[in-house]
Design an enzyme around this catalytic site. Sequence first.
Site, mmCIF file in Angstrom:
data_model
loop_
_atom_site.group_PDB
_atom_site.id
_atom_site.type_symbol
_atom_site.label_atom_id
_atom_site.label_comp_id
_atom_site.label_asym_id
_atom_site.label_seq_id
_atom_site.Cartn_x
_atom_site.Cartn_y
_atom_site.Cartn_z
ATOM 1 N N HIS A 36 0.803 -1.325 0.047
ATOM 2 C CA HIS A 36 -0.071 -0.021 -0.039
ATOM 3 C C HIS A 36 0.771 1.346 0.025
ATOM 4 O O HIS A 36 1.938 1.214 0.238
ATOM 5 C CB HIS A 36 -0.749 0.110 1.125
ATOM 6 C CG HIS A 36 -1.721 -0.964 1.536
ATOM 7 N ND1 HIS A 36 -3.087 -0.961 1.212
ATOM 8 C CD2 HIS A 36 -1.349 -2.515 2.088
ATOM 9 C CE1 HIS A 36 -3.639 -2.155 1.899
ATOM 10 N NE2 HIS A 36 -2.495 -2.858 2.452
ATOM 11 N N GLU A 118 2.498 -0.715 4.268
ATOM 12 C CA GLU A 118 2.375 0.561 4.050
ATOM 13 C C GLU A 118 3.690 1.114 3.841
ATOM 14 O O GLU A 118 4.659 0.950 4.535
ATOM 15 C CB GLU A 118 1.564 1.423 4.842
ATOM 16 C CG GLU A 118 -0.018 1.065 4.989
ATOM 17 C CD GLU A 118 -1.076 1.664 4.092
ATOM 18 O OE1 GLU A 118 -0.415 2.357 3.140
ATOM 19 O OE2 GLU A 118 -2.244 1.463 4.358
ATOM 20 N N HIS A 157 -2.353 -2.906 -3.291
ATOM 21 C CA HIS A 157 -3.862 -2.799 -3.173
ATOM 22 C C HIS A 157 -4.681 -2.724 -4.133
ATOM 23 O O HIS A 157 -5.824 -3.175 -4.178
ATOM 24 C CB HIS A 157 -4.143 -1.570 -2.022
ATOM 25 C CG HIS A 157 -4.894 -1.291 -1.271
ATOM 26 N ND1 HIS A 157 -5.487 -0.220 -0.526
ATOM 27 C CD2 HIS A 157 -6.087 -2.198 -1.214
ATOM 28 C CE1 HIS A 157 -6.474 -0.311 0.151
ATOM 29 N NE2 HIS A 157 -7.156 -1.566 -0.115
ATOM 30 N N ASP A 167 -3.326 2.475 -4.921
ATOM 31 C CA ASP A 167 -2.021 2.284 -4.326
ATOM 32 C C ASP A 167 -1.359 0.937 -4.732
ATOM 33 O O ASP A 167 -2.271 0.168 -4.531
ATOM 34 C CB ASP A 167 -2.080 2.738 -2.994
ATOM 35 C CG ASP A 167 -3.065 1.843 -2.039
ATOM 36 O OD1 ASP A 167 -4.140 1.737 -2.530
ATOM 37 O OD2 ASP A 167 -2.436 1.437 -0.961
#
Length: 191
Positions: A36, A118, A157, A167
């Site tokens: 992400h 992330e 994602h 993303d």
Amino acid sequence: MSTLRATGRLPGARWAPSPNFGPRPEGAPISLLVVHNISLPPGQFGGPEIEDFFCNRLDHRAHPYFREIEGMQVSAHALIRRDGELVQFVSLLDRAWHAGRSSFRGEQECNDFSIGIELEGTDDLAYTEAQYRRLADTGELIMTAWPAITPERMTGHCDIAPGRKTDPGPAFDWSHFRGLLADRRTEGECD
């Protein structure tokens, strides 16, 4: 059994526990890694806002965008900052709330069987080499602990929630990341 598989804690990660997680369904194998991106405020880096958001401490009065995400309870297993720092929010053994409604190769609800990482960034700004290296190192550790996760089972994602999420975006260089992973796999075979 590896330490990572036993504890769910990534070595070298700073621990910043999020309340936004739950148990994985009984018998759900950990078999997917989802990449992400996030920046808070959008396009700004380096502040405490991402951690505050994942830990339900974000001051929603501090920026107009924060009012749009007020009340959301989300998390990821880990965050890789622009300088390569690794921050972990949820044990890899638990179900982080990162994927939302999602599907990978016909398997629904990716949060049940995935690990979410992330990257501090945006869809259209190049990621740093430190981030790629940390992601490759972390990916190698995860693949060793959970062999069902292979380079083919590492995805964005955008791929598990198309039309809803974009993303890590076109700025993420999948071939560079996969090349770094292959280098680590080859190094491990020579040890």
